[in-house]
Design a protein around this motif. Structure first.
Motif, PDB file in Angstrom:
ATOM      1  N   ASN A  93       0.818  -1.113   0.100  1.00  0.00           N
ATOM      2  CA  ASN A  93       0.282   0.123   0.073  1.00  0.00           C
ATOM      3  C   ASN A  93       1.010   1.367   0.042  1.00  0.00           C
ATOM      4  OD1 ASN A  93      -2.374  -1.452   0.076  1.00  0.00           O
ATOM      5  ND2 ASN A  93      -1.977  -1.542   2.491  1.00  0.00           N
ATOM      6  N   HIS A  94       0.318   2.615   0.104  1.00  0.00           N
ATOM      7  CA  HIS A  94       0.810   3.864  -0.004  1.00  0.00           C
ATOM      8  C   HIS A  94       1.593   3.945   1.347  1.00  0.00           C
ATOM      9  CE1 HIS A  94      -1.888   5.353  -3.285  1.00  0.00           C
ATOM     10  NE2 HIS A  94      -0.839   4.765  -3.907  1.00  0.00           N
ATOM     11  N   ARG A  95       2.635   4.603   1.239  1.00  0.00           N
ATOM     12  CA  ARG A  95       3.490   4.991   2.260  1.00  0.00           C
ATOM     13  C   ARG A  95       3.921   6.507   2.131  1.00  0.00           C
ATOM     14  NH1 ARG A  95       8.421   1.276   3.678  1.00  0.00           N
ATOM     15  NH2 ARG A  95       8.711   2.791   5.223  1.00  0.00           N
ATOM     16  N   ILE A  96       4.138   7.156   3.349  1.00  0.00           N
ATOM     17  CA  ILE A  96       4.672   8.634   3.355  1.00  0.00           C
ATOM     18  C   ILE A  96       6.102   8.675   3.921  1.00  0.00           C
ATOM     19  CG2 ILE A  96       2.533   9.215   3.210  1.00  0.00           C
ATOM     20  CD1 ILE A  96       2.748  10.139   6.312  1.00  0.00           C
ATOM     21  N   CYS A  97       6.603   9.880   3.503  1.00  0.00           N
ATOM     22  CA  CYS A  97       8.002  10.240   3.980  1.00  0.00           C
ATOM     23  C   CYS A  97       8.033  10.831   5.453  1.00  0.00           C
ATOM     24  CB  CYS A  97       8.687  11.430   2.975  1.00  0.00           C
ATOM     25  SG  CYS A  97      10.373  11.661   3.599  1.00  0.00           S
ATOM     26  N   ARG A  98       8.752  10.224   6.264  1.00  0.00           N
ATOM     27  CA  ARG A  98       8.707  10.612   7.883  1.00  0.00           C
ATOM     28  C   ARG A  98       9.975  11.614   7.985  1.00  0.00           C
ATOM     29  NH1 ARG A  98       3.616  10.144   9.395  1.00  0.00           N
ATOM     30  NH2 ARG A  98       2.890   7.989   9.006  1.00  0.00           N
ATOM     31  N   THR A  99      11.220  11.264   7.180  1.00  0.00           N
ATOM     32  CA  THR A  99      12.422  11.995   7.742  1.00  0.00           C
ATOM     33  C   THR A  99      12.552  12.893   6.651  1.00  0.00           C
ATOM     34  OG1 THR A  99      13.304  10.085   8.355  1.00  0.00           O
ATOM     35  CG2 THR A  99      14.708  11.555   8.053  1.00  0.00           C
ATOM     36  N   PRO A 100      12.552  14.313   6.737  1.00  0.00           N
ATOM     37  CA  PRO A 100      12.891  15.449   5.985  1.00  0.00           C
ATOM     38  C   PRO A 100      14.151  15.136   5.259  1.00  0.00           C
ATOM     39  CG  PRO A 100      12.295  16.302   7.955  1.00  0.00           C
ATOM     40  CD  PRO A 100      12.737  14.974   8.477  1.00  0.00           C
ATOM     41  N   GLY A 101      14.286  15.089   4.141  1.00  0.00           N
ATOM     42  CA  GLY A 101      15.416  15.165   3.253  1.00  0.00           C
ATOM     43  C   GLY A 101      16.142  13.708   2.869  1.00  0.00           C
ATOM     44  N   ALA A 102      15.069  12.648   3.380  1.00  0.00           N
ATOM     45  CA  ALA A 102      15.466  11.303   3.094  1.00  0.00           C
ATOM     46  C   ALA A 102      14.813  11.023   1.932  1.00  0.00           C
ATOM     47  CB  ALA A 102      15.013  10.369   4.205  1.00  0.00           C
ATOM     48  N   PRO A 103      15.360   9.904   1.331  1.00  0.00           N
ATOM     49  CA  PRO A 103      14.746   9.415  -0.018  1.00  0.00           C
ATOM     50  C   PRO A 103      13.066   8.946   0.126  1.00  0.00           C
ATOM     51  CG  PRO A 103      16.622   8.313   0.265  1.00  0.00           C
ATOM     52  CD  PRO A 103      16.538   9.173   1.758  1.00  0.00           C
ATOM     53  N   ALA A 104      12.219   9.318  -0.655  1.00  0.00           N
ATOM     54  CA  ALA A 104      11.070   9.136  -0.334  1.00  0.00           C
ATOM     55  C   ALA A 104      10.735   7.649  -0.777  1.00  0.00           C
ATOM     56  CB  ALA A 104      10.109   9.955  -1.416  1.00  0.00           C
ATOM     57  N   PRO A 105       9.803   6.839   0.152  1.00  0.00           N
ATOM     58  CA  PRO A 105       9.401   5.773   0.138  1.00  0.00           C
ATOM     59  C   PRO A 105       8.834   5.201  -1.396  1.00  0.00           C
ATOM     60  CG  PRO A 105       8.585   6.309   2.024  1.00  0.00           C
ATOM     61  CD  PRO A 105       8.857   7.620   1.252  1.00  0.00           C
ATOM     62  N   GLU A 159       6.173  16.056  -0.698  1.00  0.00           N
ATOM     63  CA  GLU A 159       6.084  16.922   0.536  1.00  0.00           C
ATOM     64  C   GLU A 159       4.765  16.402   1.186  1.00  0.00           C
ATOM     65  OE1 GLU A 159       6.190  21.055   3.034  1.00  0.00           O
ATOM     66  OE2 GLU A 159       6.792  20.829   0.617  1.00  0.00           O
ATOM     67  N   ILE A 160       4.817  15.829   2.307  1.00  0.00           N
ATOM     68  CA  ILE A 160       3.528  15.446   2.933  1.00  0.00           C
ATOM     69  C   ILE A 160       3.504  15.817   4.569  1.00  0.00           C
ATOM     70  CG2 ILE A 160       1.985  13.387   3.819  1.00  0.00           C
ATOM     71  CD1 ILE A 160       3.132  11.856   1.097  1.00  0.00           C
ATOM     72  N   ASP A 161       2.520  16.569   4.849  1.00  0.00           N
ATOM     73  CA  ASP A 161       2.564  16.634   6.300  1.00  0.00           C
ATOM     74  C   ASP A 161       3.620  17.642   6.694  1.00  0.00           C
ATOM     75  OD1 ASP A 161       0.129  15.705   6.613  1.00  0.00           O
ATOM     76  OD2 ASP A 161       1.145  13.876   7.313  1.00  0.00           O
ATOM     77  N   GLY A 162       4.200  18.308   5.956  1.00  0.00           N
ATOM     78  CA  GLY A 162       5.247  19.290   6.210  1.00  0.00           C
ATOM     79  C   GLY A 162       6.760  18.736   5.944  1.00  0.00           C
ATOM     80  N   VAL A 163       6.653  17.547   5.774  1.00  0.00           N
ATOM     81  CA  VAL A 163       8.191  16.675   5.668  1.00  0.00           C
ATOM     82  C   VAL A 163       8.396  16.535   4.181  1.00  0.00           C
ATOM     83  CG1 VAL A 163       9.278  14.664   6.148  1.00  0.00           C
ATOM     84  CG2 VAL A 163       7.838  15.561   7.663  1.00  0.00           C
ATOM     85  N   ARG A 164       9.387  17.217   3.763  1.00  0.00           N
ATOM     86  CA  ARG A 164       9.935  16.972   2.193  1.00  0.00           C
ATOM     87  C   ARG A 164      11.026  16.017   2.051  1.00  0.00           C
ATOM     88  NH1 ARG A 164       8.985  19.701  -2.299  1.00  0.00           N
ATOM     89  NH2 ARG A 164      10.487  19.766  -4.019  1.00  0.00           N
ATOM     90  N   CYS A 165      10.817  14.833   1.199  1.00  0.00           N
ATOM     91  CA  CYS A 165      11.760  14.080   0.688  1.00  0.00           C
ATOM     92  C   CYS A 165      12.432  14.380  -0.465  1.00  0.00           C
ATOM     93  CB  CYS A 165      11.227  12.997   1.237  1.00  0.00           C
ATOM     94  SG  CYS A 165      10.667  12.503   2.965  1.00  0.00           S
TER      95      CYS A 165
END
Length: 437
Positions: A399-411, A421-427
Motif C-alpha cells: 500500500n501507499h507510504r509517506i516520508c517521515r524523515t525530511p531530506g530522506a529518499p521518499a519511499p 512533501e507530505i505533512d510538512g516533511v519534504r523528501c
C-alpha cells in the motif's frame, strides 16, 4: 626519190581492230581478187596474232636494220618494204594483181598526202578504188594474201614474219613490265594518299579533342566548385540509457482505441527466487516504443534495488500463455477506463494505477512520455523506474507510504508523481525499494 613506205606520218600506221584502241573503222569492201597462176604450195605461216599497240613499243624497240644489212630496208614504224606482190612472186607474164604496188600499203596510186589523210580518218578507201584497209588485212595495214588461210594477210617474205613474231613477244613482255610499273606507281600513290588522309583525320580528331578539352576546361573554370561537407561517421543508434533519459511528445488528454497487443519475445528470469511471470501489452496506435517499455520493465524489476532484492523473487517476461499479471502501457483515456473498473479515478492528476479487479497494471502513457514536475525533465530515467516499481508494488500487495524523515529518499510506495512533501516533511525523489542497495 622518196620511199612512200618510209614517209608514213608518225612513223607507223594506226591499227584499227574490233575492240582495239582505235575501234573498228567503216571499212570498204575489198577489191576483187584476180585469179593467180597456180603456184606451188609452200609451208603456210600461222596466222599472225595482233600484238600490242605500237605506241607502247615505240619507246622500247631497237631500230630495224636497213636494206643491205639483215634484209630489206625497214620502213618507219618497223614494217619492211617489199616490192613483191602479196601472195608470193608473180610468174613472168602474169598480170599484176589489182590493188598492189610498190608502196606496200595496198598499191594505191593516190598521192601520199591523200593516202595519209585517208589513213588518219581511220582507214577509209583510198582514192582510185583501192581496198587496202578492207577485210582482215586492216589488222596489219597490208592486203590479204590470196593463199593465206582464213583470209589473214601475210607478209611478203618470211624474214618479216620472224621479226614480227619476235617483236610481238618482246612487246608483250615490255607491255607487261610497263603495266606492272604503272600499277605499282598507282598503288604507291594511292597508299600515300590514304596514309595522308588518315594522318590528316587523326590530326583533325586530335585538334577537335584538344579544342573540346580546352572548352571544357574553360567552362570548368567558370563553374564554382561545389563544396562538399566532410563525411561524417554513421550515427550510432541511441543506447538504452539515452532513450530512457528522453522525453517523448504525447497529448495529456489522448485517448486510444482501447485494444492492446503483446510485445513479442521473452526475457527469462535472471534470479533464483520465486518466479513471477508477466506480459507486456501496448495499446494499439500509441506512438511510443513498446520494445523500450518492455526492456525497462524487465531491467527495473530484476534490479537488486527493486523487489527482487536479496533473491526474494525473480521476474520473467512472456508473450504467450497465462501470466501472473499484465503490465499495460495505455493512453490517459484508456487508463482511466481500466482504473475505473477497480473504483480508482486517475483523471484528476492523470496518474497510473493497479486495477486490482483485473489482471492489468495500468501505466499512464502521458506520464511515461513526459514525467512529472517532482522529478523534472533531467530525471526521466529515474521517474520511469519509480513508476514501474510503485504500480507493481501494489500488485504484489504493498500500500501507499509517506516520508517521515525530511531530506530522506521518499519511499517508493509514496505517490511521488503528486508530491514529495507530505505533512510538512519534504523528501527526495527515489525510484527504488532498497535505494541503498
Amino acid at each position: 626519190m622518196p620511199d612512200p613506205a618510209r614517209d608514213v606520218r608518225g612513223g607507223h600506221p594506226e591499227q584499227h581492230e574490233p575492240g582495239g584502241g582505235w575501234g573498228a573503222g567503216p571499212y570498204a569492201a575489198a577489191a576483187p581478187r584476180q585469179p593467180a597462176a597456180p603456184q606451188p604450195r609452200i609451208a603456210q605461216t600461222p596466222p599472225r596474232i595482233p600484238g600490242p599497240r605500237r605506241e607502247f613499243l615505240e619507246a622500247f624497240d631497237e631500230p630495224e636494220p636497213r636494206h643491205g644489212q639483215d634484209g630489206p630496208a625497214a620502213a618507219p614504224g618497223g614494217r619492211a618494204t617489199s616490192t613483191t606482190a602479196p601472195g608470193g612472186p608473180r610468174p613472168p607474164g602474169a598480170p599484176e594483181a589489182p590493188g598492189t604496188g610498190a608502196s606496200g600499203r595496198g598499191g594505191s596510186s593516190a598521192p601520199d598526202d591523200v593516202r595519209d589523210e585517208a589513213w588518219e580518218r581511220g582507214g577509209q578507201d583510198l582514192p582510185g578504188g583501192s581496198g587496202a584497209f578492207a577485210g582482215p588485212a586492216g589488222r596489219s595495214g597490208r592486203p590479204a594474201r590470196a593463199d593465206a588461210p582464213d583470209g589473214d594477210g601475210g607478209d611478203g617474205d618470211g624474214g618479216d614474219d620472224a621479226r614480227g613474231s619476235g617483236r610481238v613477244g618482246r612487246g608483250r613482255t615490255l607491255t607487261g613490265i610497263a603495266a606492272a610499273a604503272v600499277t605499282t606507281v598507282l598503288a604507291v600513290i594511292v597508299a600515300g594518299q590514304v596514309g595522308d588522309a588518315r594522318q590528316q583525320s587523326r590530326a583533325e580528331r586530335a585538334a577537335d579533342a584538344s579544342d573540346r578539352g580546352a572548352d571544357t576546361a574553360s567552362r570548368s573554370e567558370l563553374r564554382a566548385t561545389p563544396q562538399t561537407e566532410p563525411s561524417r561517421p554513421a550515427a550510432e543508434p541511441p543506447t538504452y540509457e539515452q532513450l530512457m533519459a528522453r522525453q517523448f511528445p504525447l497529448d495529456p488528454a489522448a485517448k486510444g482505441v482501447g485494444a492492446f497487443t503483446a510485445v513479442p519475445g521473452t526475457d527469462p528470469a535472471p534470479g533464483k527466487g520465486r518466479k513471477i511471470r508477466y506480459r507486456v501489452d501496448v495499446e494499439k496506435g500509441l506512438a511510443l516504443d513498446g520494445a523500450l517499455f518492455a526492456t525497462a520493465v524487465q531491467k527495473t524489476l530484476n534490479d537488486d534495488r527493486s523487489w527482487a532484492h536479496g533473491g526474494a523473487m525473480t521476474f520473467e517476461r512472456i508473450s504467450t500463455g497465462m501470466p501472473d499479471f499484465v503490465i499495460t502501457l495505455a493512453s490517459p483515456g484508456t487508463t482511466g477506463v481500466w482504473c475505473a473498473k477497480s473504483g480508482l479515478d486517475t483523471t484528476i492528476d492523470n496518474v497510473s494505477c493497479d486495477s486490482a479487479s483485473t489482471d492489468r497494471v495500468m501505466i499512464n502513457a502521458y506520464r511515461w512520455a513526459q514525467g512529472a514536475e517532482t522529478f523534472g525533465p533531467k530525471a526521466m530515467h529515474a521517474y520511469r523506474q519509480m513508476l514501474i516499481n510503485h504500480e507493481v508494488g501494489h500488485r504484489l500487495g504493498h500500500n501507499h507510504r509517506i516520508c517521515r524523515t525530511p531530506g530522506a529518499p521518499a519511499p517508493v510506495m509514496q505517490q511521488q508523481t503528486k508530491s514529495l512533501e507530505i505533512d510538512g516533511v519534504r523528501c527526495r525523489p527515489n525510484p527504488w525499494v532498497f535505494p541503498g542497495g
